[in-house]
Design an enzyme around this catalytic site. Sequence first.
Site, PDB file in Angstrom:
ATOM      1  N   ASP A 125      56.764  49.199 -32.389  1.00  0.00           N
ATOM      2  CA  ASP A 125      57.789  48.511 -33.290  1.00  0.00           C
ATOM      3  C   ASP A 125      59.056  49.078 -32.878  1.00  0.00           C
ATOM      4  O   ASP A 125      59.843  49.292 -33.589  1.00  0.00           O
ATOM      5  CB  ASP A 125      57.366  49.001 -34.771  1.00  0.00           C
ATOM      6  CG  ASP A 125      58.193  48.484 -35.873  1.00  0.00           C
ATOM      7  OD1 ASP A 125      58.398  49.019 -36.888  1.00  0.00           O
ATOM      8  OD2 ASP A 125      58.609  47.231 -35.574  1.00  0.00           O
ATOM      9  N   LYS A 128      61.852  45.255 -28.563  1.00  0.00           N
ATOM     10  CA  LYS A 128      61.150  44.231 -28.082  1.00  0.00           C
ATOM     11  C   LYS A 128      60.659  44.078 -26.631  1.00  0.00           C
ATOM     12  O   LYS A 128      59.707  43.522 -26.470  1.00  0.00           O
ATOM     13  CB  LYS A 128      61.289  42.878 -29.050  1.00  0.00           C
ATOM     14  CG  LYS A 128      61.832  43.047 -30.361  1.00  0.00           C
ATOM     15  CD  LYS A 128      60.432  43.851 -31.076  1.00  0.00           C
ATOM     16  CE  LYS A 128      61.318  44.359 -32.542  1.00  0.00           C
ATOM     17  NZ  LYS A 128      60.282  45.450 -32.858  1.00  0.00           N
ATOM     18  N   ASP A 153      54.282  45.042 -34.343  1.00  0.00           N
ATOM     19  CA  ASP A 153      55.003  44.417 -35.180  1.00  0.00           C
ATOM     20  C   ASP A 153      55.984  43.221 -34.334  1.00  0.00           C
ATOM     21  O   ASP A 153      56.339  43.427 -33.432  1.00  0.00           O
ATOM     22  CB  ASP A 153      56.025  45.455 -35.924  1.00  0.00           C
ATOM     23  CG  ASP A 153      56.621  44.761 -37.268  1.00  0.00           C
ATOM     24  OD1 ASP A 153      57.384  45.267 -37.521  1.00  0.00           O
ATOM     25  OD2 ASP A 153      55.900  43.800 -37.928  1.00  0.00           O
ATOM     26  N   ASN A 154      56.434  42.242 -35.290  1.00  0.00           N
ATOM     27  CA  ASN A 154      57.453  41.489 -34.813  1.00  0.00           C
ATOM     28  C   ASN A 154      57.002  40.539 -33.748  1.00  0.00           C
ATOM     29  O   ASN A 154      57.832  40.288 -32.956  1.00  0.00           O
ATOM     30  CB  ASN A 154      58.903  42.233 -34.658  1.00  0.00           C
ATOM     31  CG  ASN A 154      59.195  43.101 -35.627  1.00  0.00           C
ATOM     32  OD1 ASN A 154      59.334  44.400 -35.372  1.00  0.00           O
ATOM     33  ND2 ASN A 154      59.308  42.720 -36.842  1.00  0.00           N
ATOM     34  N   GLU A 183      59.651  41.653 -42.951  1.00  0.00           N
ATOM     35  CA  GLU A 183      59.540  42.161 -44.056  1.00  0.00           C
ATOM     36  C   GLU A 183      60.556  41.875 -44.994  1.00  0.00           C
ATOM     37  O   GLU A 183      61.707  41.484 -44.764  1.00  0.00           O
ATOM     38  CB  GLU A 183      59.849  43.995 -43.563  1.00  0.00           C
ATOM     39  CG  GLU A 183      61.056  44.069 -42.741  1.00  0.00           C
ATOM     40  CD  GLU A 183      60.761  44.017 -41.037  1.00  0.00           C
ATOM     41  OE1 GLU A 183      59.752  43.398 -40.884  1.00  0.00           O
ATOM     42  OE2 GLU A 183      61.471  44.587 -40.465  1.00  0.00           O
TER      43      GLU A 183
HETATM   44  O1  LIG Z   1      64.683  46.140 -33.721  1.00  0.00           O
HETATM   45  C1  LIG Z   1      63.793  46.437 -34.469  1.00  0.00           C
HETATM   46  N1  LIG Z   1      62.693  47.169 -34.367  1.00  0.00           N
HETATM   47  C2  LIG Z   1      61.457  47.419 -35.076  1.00  0.00           C
HETATM   48  N2  LIG Z   1      61.225  46.367 -35.975  1.00  0.00           N
HETATM   49  C3  LIG Z   1      62.144  45.350 -36.127  1.00  0.00           C
HETATM   50  C4  LIG Z   1      61.920  44.546 -37.497  1.00  0.00           C
HETATM   51  O2  LIG Z   1      60.555  44.628 -37.969  1.00  0.00           O
HETATM   52  C5  LIG Z   1      62.775  43.498 -37.563  1.00  0.00           C
HETATM   53  C6  LIG Z   1      63.942  43.318 -37.119  1.00  0.00           C
HETATM   54  C7  LIG Z   1      64.993  42.389 -37.085  1.00  0.00           C
HETATM   55  C8  LIG Z   1      64.805  41.544 -38.678  1.00  0.00           C
HETATM   56  C9  LIG Z   1      65.747  40.664 -38.817  1.00  0.00           C
HETATM   57  C10 LIG Z   1      66.581  40.208 -37.850  1.00  0.00           C
HETATM   58  F1  LIG Z   1      67.582  39.214 -38.146  1.00  0.00           F
HETATM   59  C11 LIG Z   1      66.738  40.861 -36.624  1.00  0.00           C
HETATM   60  C12 LIG Z   1      65.876  41.841 -36.448  1.00  0.00           C
HETATM   61  C13 LIG Z   1      64.279  44.145 -35.937  1.00  0.00           C
HETATM   62  C14 LIG Z   1      63.301  45.353 -35.535  1.00  0.00           C
HETATM   63 MG   LIG Z   2      59.347  45.998 -37.072  1.00  0.00          MG
END
Ligand SMILES: O=c1[nH]cnc2c(O)cc(-c3ccc(F)cc3)cc12
Ligand SMILES: [Mg+2]
Length: 198
Positions: A125, A128, A153-154, A183
């Site tokens: 997580d 990326k 995740d993601n 989330e």
């Molecule tokens: O950078 C992240 N590390 C880990 N988890 C993430 C995650 O769950 C969501 C996002 C994220 C969410 C919305 C957006 F507009 C751009 C990035 C980044 C990370």
């Molecule tokens: Mg994440």
Amino acid sequence: WHEIIMEPILDTLTQSTRPQRRPSQRVIQAIDQFCRQKEWAMNVGDEKGMHHVVNPATVLELGTYCGYSTVRIASLLPPTPIARQIIAWAGLQDKVQLVEEASGDWIPKMRTEFGVETFDLVFLDHWKDRYLPDTKLLEDCGLLRKGSVLLADNVIFPGTPEYLEYVRSSPQYESQYFQSHLEYTKVEDGLEKSVYLD
Ligand SMILES: O=c1[nH]cnc2c(O)cc(-c3ccc(F)cc3)cc12
Ligand SMILES: [Mg+2]
């Protein structure tokens, strides 16, 4: 930026949940009171104290005894990262080794630094573009065993296409996608669970 974001989380916690820890000054006061009123002990004490030093960052204490001066000195150290405070607030600090270094630098040191043989679960997580290189590093360092689970995740948003391609096409993994949402939003995202077959 992250520390600024995380500070209100810690504030919310500290205002709404019971502390799992005692502010250090209350610990020191309690020990000083006990040693002054009930039973003397060889602590540096509240008069000699530690106010002769300012803002140490790295400290070596020789002779810990009951931890009194350890608490006094540690309270002088720079503020603890928010994540470490939240983990401690949950009372889980003894179960967690928090490493504030790059994953690519530390994965090769897991066995020597922490005595890790293999991981049962790896939760990906972080950055990326590190999912795939870190997965290959875990394989190369022998830190995965038959049945180790990678949970990522993601994989849809922000997205990890190279990682997905790798775990879904590699004969070394049995992969499954659990569709969900980013989330707190209605944007599609989800977790990819990949079992290492060795
Ligand atoms: O950078 C992240 N590390 C880990 N988890 C993430 C995650 O769950 C969501 C996002 C994220 C969410 C919305 C957006 F507009 C751009 C990035 C980044 C990370
Ligand atoms: Mg994440």
